[in-house]
Design an enzyme around this catalytic site. Sequence first.
Site, PDB file in Angstrom:
ATOM      1  N   CYS A 151      -6.482 -28.282   8.183  1.00  0.00           N
ATOM      2  CA  CYS A 151      -5.214 -27.547   8.280  1.00  0.00           C
ATOM      3  C   CYS A 151      -4.313 -28.184   9.333  1.00  0.00           C
ATOM      4  O   CYS A 151      -4.739 -29.048  10.109  1.00  0.00           O
ATOM      5  CB  CYS A 151      -5.467 -26.066   8.611  1.00  0.00           C
ATOM      6  SG  CYS A 151      -5.848 -25.718  10.349  1.00  0.00           S
TER       7      CYS A 151
ATOM      8  N   ASP B 110      -7.785  -7.499   1.344  1.00  0.00           N
ATOM      9  CA  ASP B 110      -6.750  -7.698   2.369  1.00  0.00           C
ATOM     10  C   ASP B 110      -7.290  -7.203   3.693  1.00  0.00           C
ATOM     11  O   ASP B 110      -8.176  -6.333   3.729  1.00  0.00           O
ATOM     12  CB  ASP B 110      -5.480  -6.909   2.029  1.00  0.00           C
ATOM     13  CG  ASP B 110      -5.597  -5.456   2.463  1.00  0.00           C
ATOM     14  OD1 ASP B 110      -5.078  -5.105   3.550  1.00  0.00           O
ATOM     15  OD2 ASP B 110      -6.242  -4.653   1.756  1.00  0.00           O
TER      16      ASP B 110
ATOM     17  N   HIS C 231      -4.580 -21.306  11.404  1.00  0.00           N
ATOM     18  CA  HIS C 231      -5.932 -21.767  11.088  1.00  0.00           C
ATOM     19  C   HIS C 231      -6.765 -20.667  10.439  1.00  0.00           C
ATOM     20  O   HIS C 231      -7.438 -20.905   9.427  1.00  0.00           O
ATOM     21  CB  HIS C 231      -6.653 -22.282  12.333  1.00  0.00           C
ATOM     22  CG  HIS C 231      -8.111 -22.496  12.088  1.00  0.00           C
ATOM     23  ND1 HIS C 231      -8.598 -23.604  11.429  1.00  0.00           N
ATOM     24  CD2 HIS C 231      -9.186 -21.684  12.317  1.00  0.00           C
ATOM     25  CE1 HIS C 231      -9.912 -23.492  11.286  1.00  0.00           C
ATOM     26  NE2 HIS C 231     -10.282 -22.341  11.824  1.00  0.00           N
TER      27      HIS C 231
ATOM     28  N   ASP D 295       0.855  -1.179   0.000  1.00  0.00           N
ATOM     29  CA  ASP D 295       0.000   0.000   0.000  1.00  0.00           C
ATOM     30  C   ASP D 295       0.896   1.235   0.000  1.00  0.00           C
ATOM     31  O   ASP D 295       2.113   1.130   0.091  1.00  0.00           O
ATOM     32  CB  ASP D 295      -0.967  -0.022   1.189  1.00  0.00           C
ATOM     33  CG  ASP D 295      -0.252  -0.096   2.526  1.00  0.00           C
ATOM     34  OD1 ASP D 295       0.969   0.140   2.564  1.00  0.00           O
ATOM     35  OD2 ASP D 295      -0.910  -0.377   3.539  1.00  0.00           O
ATOM     36  N   SER D 296       0.300   2.402  -0.101  1.00  0.00           N
ATOM     37  CA  SER D 296       1.103   3.611  -0.293  1.00  0.00           C
ATOM     38  C   SER D 296       1.565   4.239   1.015  1.00  0.00           C
ATOM     39  O   SER D 296       2.424   5.111   1.012  1.00  0.00           O
ATOM     40  CB  SER D 296       0.287   4.648  -1.055  1.00  0.00           C
ATOM     41  OG  SER D 296      -0.787   5.098  -0.242  1.00  0.00           O
TER      42      SER D 296
ATOM     43  N   ASP E 277      -2.771   8.301  -1.595  1.00  0.00           N
ATOM     44  CA  ASP E 277      -4.075   8.939  -1.579  1.00  0.00           C
ATOM     45  C   ASP E 277      -4.367   9.496  -0.197  1.00  0.00           C
ATOM     46  O   ASP E 277      -3.656   9.205   0.764  1.00  0.00           O
ATOM     47  CB  ASP E 277      -5.163   7.935  -1.964  1.00  0.00           C
ATOM     48  CG  ASP E 277      -5.320   6.826  -0.926  1.00  0.00           C
ATOM     49  OD1 ASP E 277      -4.286   6.399  -0.366  1.00  0.00           O
ATOM     50  OD2 ASP E 277      -6.451   6.380  -0.678  1.00  0.00           O
TER      51      ASP E 277
ATOM     52  N   CYS F  65     -12.204 -28.892   9.058  1.00  0.00           N
ATOM     53  CA  CYS F  65     -10.955 -28.306   8.565  1.00  0.00           C
ATOM     54  C   CYS F  65      -9.825 -29.326   8.623  1.00  0.00           C
ATOM     55  O   CYS F  65      -9.730 -30.110   9.574  1.00  0.00           O
ATOM     56  CB  CYS F  65     -10.591 -27.073   9.396  1.00  0.00           C
ATOM     57  SG  CYS F  65      -9.086 -26.231   8.848  1.00  0.00           S
TER      58      CYS F  65
ATOM     59  N   CYS G  97      -5.745 -28.057  12.907  1.00  0.00           N
ATOM     60  CA  CYS G  97      -6.886 -28.941  13.166  1.00  0.00           C
ATOM     61  C   CYS G  97      -6.521 -30.421  13.069  1.00  0.00           C
ATOM     62  O   CYS G  97      -7.152 -31.257  13.706  1.00  0.00           O
ATOM     63  CB  CYS G  97      -8.020 -28.597  12.205  1.00  0.00           C
ATOM     64  SG  CYS G  97      -8.752 -26.973  12.549  1.00  0.00           S
TER      65      CYS G  97
ATOM     66  N   GLY H 142     -11.324   4.027   1.321  1.00  0.00           N
ATOM     67  CA  GLY H 142     -12.218   4.826   2.153  1.00  0.00           C
ATOM     68  C   GLY H 142     -13.440   4.093   2.649  1.00  0.00           C
ATOM     69  O   GLY H 142     -14.411   4.725   3.082  1.00  0.00           O
TER      70      GLY H 142
ATOM     71  N   GLY I 284      -0.568   5.926   2.829  1.00  0.00           N
ATOM     72  CA  GLY I 284      -1.510   7.012   3.080  1.00  0.00           C
ATOM     73  C   GLY I 284      -2.429   6.747   4.257  1.00  0.00           C
ATOM     74  O   GLY I 284      -2.615   7.609   5.122  1.00  0.00           O
ATOM     75  N   PHE I 285      -3.002   5.552   4.323  1.00  0.00           N
ATOM     76  CA  PHE I 285      -3.948   5.241   5.391  1.00  0.00           C
ATOM     77  C   PHE I 285      -3.273   5.355   6.759  1.00  0.00           C
ATOM     78  O   PHE I 285      -3.836   5.890   7.705  1.00  0.00           O
ATOM     79  CB  PHE I 285      -4.521   3.828   5.203  1.00  0.00           C
ATOM     80  CG  PHE I 285      -5.453   3.408   6.303  1.00  0.00           C
ATOM     81  CD1 PHE I 285      -6.759   3.874   6.328  1.00  0.00           C
ATOM     82  CD2 PHE I 285      -5.029   2.567   7.320  1.00  0.00           C
ATOM     83  CE1 PHE I 285      -7.630   3.507   7.353  1.00  0.00           C
ATOM     84  CE2 PHE I 285      -5.890   2.197   8.342  1.00  0.00           C
ATOM     85  CZ  PHE I 285      -7.191   2.673   8.357  1.00  0.00           C
TER      86      PHE I 285
END
Length: 374
Positions: free
Chosen positions: A307, A267, A336, A93-94, A147, A305, A310, A217, A96-97
């Site tokens: 995984c 994400d 998990h 990401d940039s 942004d 599951c 589990c 946003g 900005g957030f």
Amino acid sequence: MAVRFELLKRDKHTGARRGRVYTPHGTIETPVFMPVGTQATVKTMSPEELKEIGAEIILSNTYHLFLRPGHDIVKEAGGLHSFMNWDRSILTDSGGFQVFSLSSLRKITEEGVEFRSHLSGEKLFLSPEKAIEVENALGADIIMAFDECPPYPATRDYLKESLERTTRWAKRCKQAHRRPHDQALFGIVQGGMERDLRKQSAEELIELDFPGYAVGGLSVGEPKPMMYEVLEFTTPLLPQDKPRYLMGVGSPDDLFEGVERGIDMFDCVLPTRIARNGTCMTSVGKVVIRNATYVRDWEKLDPNCDCYTCRNYSRAYIRHLIKADEIFGLRLTTYHNLYFLVQTMKKIRESIEQDRFLAFKKDFYEAYGYNVGT
């Protein structure tokens, strides 16, 4: 182009899409959930484990890596892929957030944002040009334009001023981008909850012809129905032949609702963050494993599951580890949760291919405990 999108199938009844993103470090099947590796690592997980769960792309954070260890260090290491030993795709990401959410002392000007590091208090400056310089040095396959992410709620005047600044910054990002041959720069649509502003933002960014577009946003405190309404309106404005990315969203219902409205990429830190608090996503709903009800529960975490967690450990054992603040417990719950979301996205892709997305969504919601009418 550094990144190419192939649209394989559209759902007959919704906006859901099945696609494929080709990057310099591999192919990404979409819709996709991207685990977040903020500081060049997905918390508690090794790159090998991420591959085991089926992750094809992870996200890292420009702001945090700019502050520590510094983009010059990462560049010297050969870029982010080499630095963190991850040979699949990466998105950054940039920053900005984070500038707007982590720094209480900041000053926005046309040139960029002056802010104080949340680590040291040092005064720093991030402009579109600087953000792209950092992202070029990090070397991710997909990079985001710098942004302004406005808060919720915000006045209409502020939102309009903010989105127009974001467009001007997007132009500067594109001009500053030095690696278009192996890094795809995505634009970010802003405009808050206002339909006409979202339309204006989308049209201005499409004119700049980015290889992909994000909807920014959202998931910033607004009610979920409002987020879905904005998505319903905004996503169809974006090009059909380019990937669409909804930033910062990762609860199972938000993934389904986003996919239904035409989003390809997601994400969120949610699955790893709640895992560290002992909350697990399972096929039968949320399990808060630290609760006393599991103290003598010898069943596996998720009955459906397969995984690593589990297959090998009981709820009672995982609860003991979490209550004892043992790192292995955090690793097991994180493994998990990420496996659960990656596999859920795989099943979503299969349901789109088979023209049964809405039926799969209904079954999932009923089993998880969501209101099917959401």
